[in-house]
Design a protein around this motif. Structure first.
Motif, PDB file in Angstrom:
ATOM      1  N   THR A 304       0.814  -1.219   0.000  1.00  0.00           N
ATOM      2  CA  THR A 304       0.000   0.000   0.000  1.00  0.00           C
ATOM      3  C   THR A 304       0.844   1.263   0.000  1.00  0.00           C
ATOM      4  O   THR A 304       0.350   2.340   0.313  1.00  0.00           O
ATOM      5  CB  THR A 304      -0.935   0.009   1.235  1.00  0.00           C
ATOM      6  OG1 THR A 304      -0.142  -0.005   2.421  1.00  0.00           O
ATOM      7  CG2 THR A 304      -1.861  -1.176   1.219  1.00  0.00           C
ATOM      8  N   SER A 309      -4.541   7.854   1.953  1.00  0.00           N
ATOM      9  CA  SER A 309      -5.857   8.159   2.493  1.00  0.00           C
ATOM     10  C   SER A 309      -6.022   9.663   2.623  1.00  0.00           C
ATOM     11  O   SER A 309      -5.064  10.385   2.921  1.00  0.00           O
ATOM     12  CB  SER A 309      -6.035   7.501   3.868  1.00  0.00           C
ATOM     13  OG  SER A 309      -5.931   6.092   3.763  1.00  0.00           O
ATOM     14  N   ASP A 374     -11.093   0.436  -0.594  1.00  0.00           N
ATOM     15  CA  ASP A 374     -11.095   0.878   0.798  1.00  0.00           C
ATOM     16  C   ASP A 374     -11.198   2.396   0.940  1.00  0.00           C
ATOM     17  O   ASP A 374     -11.114   2.932   2.040  1.00  0.00           O
ATOM     18  CB  ASP A 374      -9.838   0.381   1.517  1.00  0.00           C
ATOM     19  CG  ASP A 374      -8.550   0.962   0.925  1.00  0.00           C
ATOM     20  OD1 ASP A 374      -8.627   1.697  -0.084  1.00  0.00           O
ATOM     21  OD2 ASP A 374      -7.465   0.668   1.468  1.00  0.00           O
TER      22      ASP A 374
END
Length: 760
Positions: A304, A309, A374
């Motif tokens: 990741t 985010s 996500d």
């Protein structure tokens, strides 16, 4: 607001360390606020108040930080006159912003215009502003500039209240604390320094360490190690430099818990190299000077690393790049559009760009992103790099990675034929693996293109010579290779080591010619900087660097003809011919042989028109080279070439300076790569030359660059040249020897940019 927030930290812990520099200056929070009060008092007495503008022309220092706080306390606005601005740019910036006063520290060139100038030292000695001034309004707190890659830089405004709220949100989101130490290697003129370091540190009660933005990689690495930093943000190229330095000397930067990396695409290989060599895991972030910070990766999972985010309080959506995107792609891939309650006021001097970028409270980034299941985002590239493939939207960087994974190539660069149009035509330039037949390489690349329904030419080259293009602070820099007209390959030698900028039709060309026993690699640092807004071409002398050994018959005339061959092959126009040392002699000979039809200006760096001393000529090489000394030099060169070359490199540095060992090793290795027979042939030729009469008739605008502490040309030959040449100007570099571009690179690029702009 900003000043009050830092003052609150000072009240809680007045003796806590606030700011220090790698030069040894330091201030606690109490001392920093006291400095800000004195500067505010001095500015106030100079007429600065609520809503006024203060221009800044300073290098990094504790005083610069205090100045920003003082401006904020007065409710005024500060605007940096960034070092990259030439004289004309500074005039434009001053006209656009209308400052009440300019604050300078005396380290940069004098500013043009009639705006009053206040010395930072005087402000720091002023009577402090009383503790209860009229409350400042939360108006514009600063004006910052974009990179200016598409004309004069755009200027955007930030309000104090929004800036403080945005910084505090970032501090909370990333878990920054008063125990953190922030190492800043960027100039305080840019947001990367202030937003990610200065006020992330001061608003959270941490400690700020200001490095020298002009320091080399080895020095930066040592400074980072010595700082005990726990937080740093840098560009990928900065991490690449640190990795290379660490491989040479070793490093211990394990204290970095948050090594942020942003501004451009972060490759998986860079992340792996940082992990393996520096022992730190890069935390990729995404944002902009205009918007602030939008997203960050705080995970330790390798899979990741590229997924970020959103910062709390930031929302995002994806706008389809083209109407033909399939539904599934449209939902998960598109141009990233951001929204935040705390962002800039937009562009003030470019209404067209403002309307295009800031729409109905949203910020259109120009970057293509992928939204993961996500909710995280991955930046894929610029909208201008989008291709329409058989399966839908495909970004050129993704195609690069696929070609490198499935084809026998070491490097590949995919370039949309029509950037921004989203077409299916692409140019692929690839460097094959050694000993793989070209037909096999081309067939494998063609198979990848066919699989995506893409068409276009494939160029196989022995070496890719390139630099990053586009806006250097934007996501995903692209590399561009441009083949000469009528050709499909570039030779491997550095004779055509092109550093080409995307805006070829609008950028001036700089053609660099190095000196005897030196190579074009000596120019790498300034070339990388100048290639952001110029087309840069570097050549090597015969038998030097990557050029093959031509034998002893080569002369300075032959070298000039080789330069002419590059000019014609690449169809260069409006050339600024930059010759260093013997390279200047080659440039003078070029003008004598070929005239000025393609050359618009001349830059002569550290060269004398005659190397041997005479009754009427005191400006000889090394201060007094005569015939006997020339013969002795010839014998030394032939008897022990390595010792001669090593000594020449050392004597090229300023008198009294002990060169950095790593830099000395690198330059010595370059010089040792030069063929001795070619060095000797050119040395014997230059001893017979006398360019004095020719230079007296040179009509080109000419910039003369000389080092005040030169050991190679210790006399004032620069002043003689200025008096002899009709249209010449002289720049003397106080701290340089024979290599001003290496010893004072920031000043060199600034002076060169000014000269080109003012003579265009």
């Amino acid at each position: 607001m900003l000043y009050d927030a830092v003052r609150a930290v000072a009240r809680r812990d007045p003796q806590a360390p606030a700011v220090r520099t790698t030069d040894g200056d330091a201030a606690t929070y109490a001392q920093l606020c006291a400095m800000a009060d004195r500067v505010a008092g001095g500015l106030n007495r100079a007429g600065v108040g609520d809503g006024h503008v203060v221009a800044v022309s300073m290098d990094n220092s504790v005083g610069y930080v205090a100045l920003i706080l003082a401006v904020a306390r007065l409710g005024a606005t500060y605007v940096p006159m960034i070092r990259e601005f030439g004289t004309r740019d500074v005039r434009t910036a001053l006209e656009l912003t209308g400052p009440t006063v300019v604050v300078a520290d005396g380290r940069r060139a004098p500013l043009p215009g009639t705006t009053p100038v206040s010395a930072l030292a005087d402000l720091l000695a002023a009577e402090p502003l009383p503790p209860t001034p009229v409350a400042a309004t939360p108006g514009r707190f600063r004006l910052l500039w974009t990179s200016g890659s598409t004309g004069f830089p755009k200027m955007m405004a930030w309000r104090q209240d929004k800036f403080v709220a945005e910084r505090r949100r970032w501090i909370r989101h990333t878990g920054l604390t008063a125990r953190d130490v922030f190492f800043c290697r960027h100039p305080l003129d840019v947001a990367h320094a202030t937003d990610l370091h200065v006020f992330s540190a001061l608003l959270g009660g941490g400690e700020l360490v200001l490095g020298d933005p002009q320091a080399g990689p080895e020095e930066q690495l040592r400074a980072l190690e010595g700082s005990g930093a726990t937080v740093m943000s840098a560009l990928p190229r900065h991490y690449e430099q640190l990795i290379e330095a660490a491989r040479q000397t070793g490093a211990d930067v394990g204290s970095l818990r948050l090594p942020f990396c942003g501004g451009t695409y972060v490759s998986p290989q860079l992340i792996r190299d940082c992990d393996a060599v520096l022992g730190v895991r890069i935390r990729q972030l995404y944002g902009s000077t205009e918007f602030g910070l939008a997203a960050v990766n705080l995970t330790d999972t390798v899979q990741t690393d590229a997924d970020m985010s959103l910062v709390r309080g930031v929302s995002a959506r994806l706008e389809p790049v083209s109407a033909g995107d399939p539904g599934g792609v449209r939902d998960s891939v598109g141009e990233l559009v951001l929204r935040s309650a705390y962002t800039s006021e937009g562009y003030l001097n470019n209404p067209q760009a403002h309307v295009r970028t800031f729409r109905d409270g949203e910020y259109w980034t120009g970057d293509v992103a992928q939204r993961n299941p996500d909710g995280s985002y991955r930046i894929l590239g610029r909208v201008s790099e989008a291709l329409t493939a058989r399966e839908g939207l495909l970004l050129a960087p993704m195609l690069d990675e696929e070609i490198q994974q499935h084809c026998p190539v070491r490097e590949s660069v995919a370039l949309p034929v029509e950037p921004g149009a989203g077409g299916s035509r692409v140019v692929v330039v690839a460097r094959p693996e050694p000993e793989v037949p070209p037909a096999q390489v081309e067939a494998s690349v063609r198979a990848v293109l066919d699989g995506h329904g893409l068409t276009g030419p494939i160029h196989l080259v022995a070496a890719l010579a390139y630099t990053a293009v586009g806006k250097p602070h934007k996501s995903l820099l692209r590399r561009q290779w441009v083949p000469p007209e009528g050709e499909t390959a570039v030779a491997a030698d550095r004779t055509v080591n092109l550093l080409r900028h995307r805006r070829l039709s609008r950028t001036p060309t700089l053609l660099f010619v190095p000196g005897l026993a030196m190579t074009s690699a000596y120019f790498d640092g300034v070339a990388a900087d100048l290639s952001q807004d110029h087309e840069v071409v570097m050549v090597d002398l015969p038998g030097h660097g990557g050029n093959p050994d031509p034998g002893p018959g080569w002369t300075i005339d032959d070298a000039a003809r080789a330069v002419r061959g590059v000019v014609e092959r690449l169809d260069l126009r409006d050339v600024t011919l930059v010759g260093w040392s013997l390279g200047a002699g080659v440039a003078w000979t070029y003008l004598d042989l070929f005239g000025t039809d393609r050359v618009s200006r001349l830059v002569s760096v550290e060269m004398s028109p005659r190397l041997l001393v005479g009754e009427d000529w005191p400006h000889a090489a090394f201060g007094g080279l005569d015939a006997a000394g020339a013969i002795q030099t010839q014998r030394a060169l032939w008897a022990d070439p390595q010792a001669f070359q090593d000594d020449l490199v050392r004597r090229s540095f300023a008198a009294g300076i002990e060169p950095d060992p790593a830099t000395l090793r690198r330059l010595t290795a370059e010089t040792r790569s030069c063929a001795v027979v070619s060095v000797l042939a050119l040395w014997l030729d230059v001893l017979t030359r006398d360019w004095r009469e020719q230079l007296a008739t040179t009509s080109l605008p000419t910039l003369l660059v000389h080092g005040a502490r030169s050991q190679v040309y210790p006399t004032d030959v620069g002043s003689w040249l200025r008096g002899a040449m009709p249209d010449a100007r002289l720049e003397t570099f106080a701290h340089s020897g024979h290599m001003p571009f290496l010893e004072e690179p920031e000043k060199f690029t600034s002076v060169l940019r000014d000269f080109v702009k003012e003579t265009r």
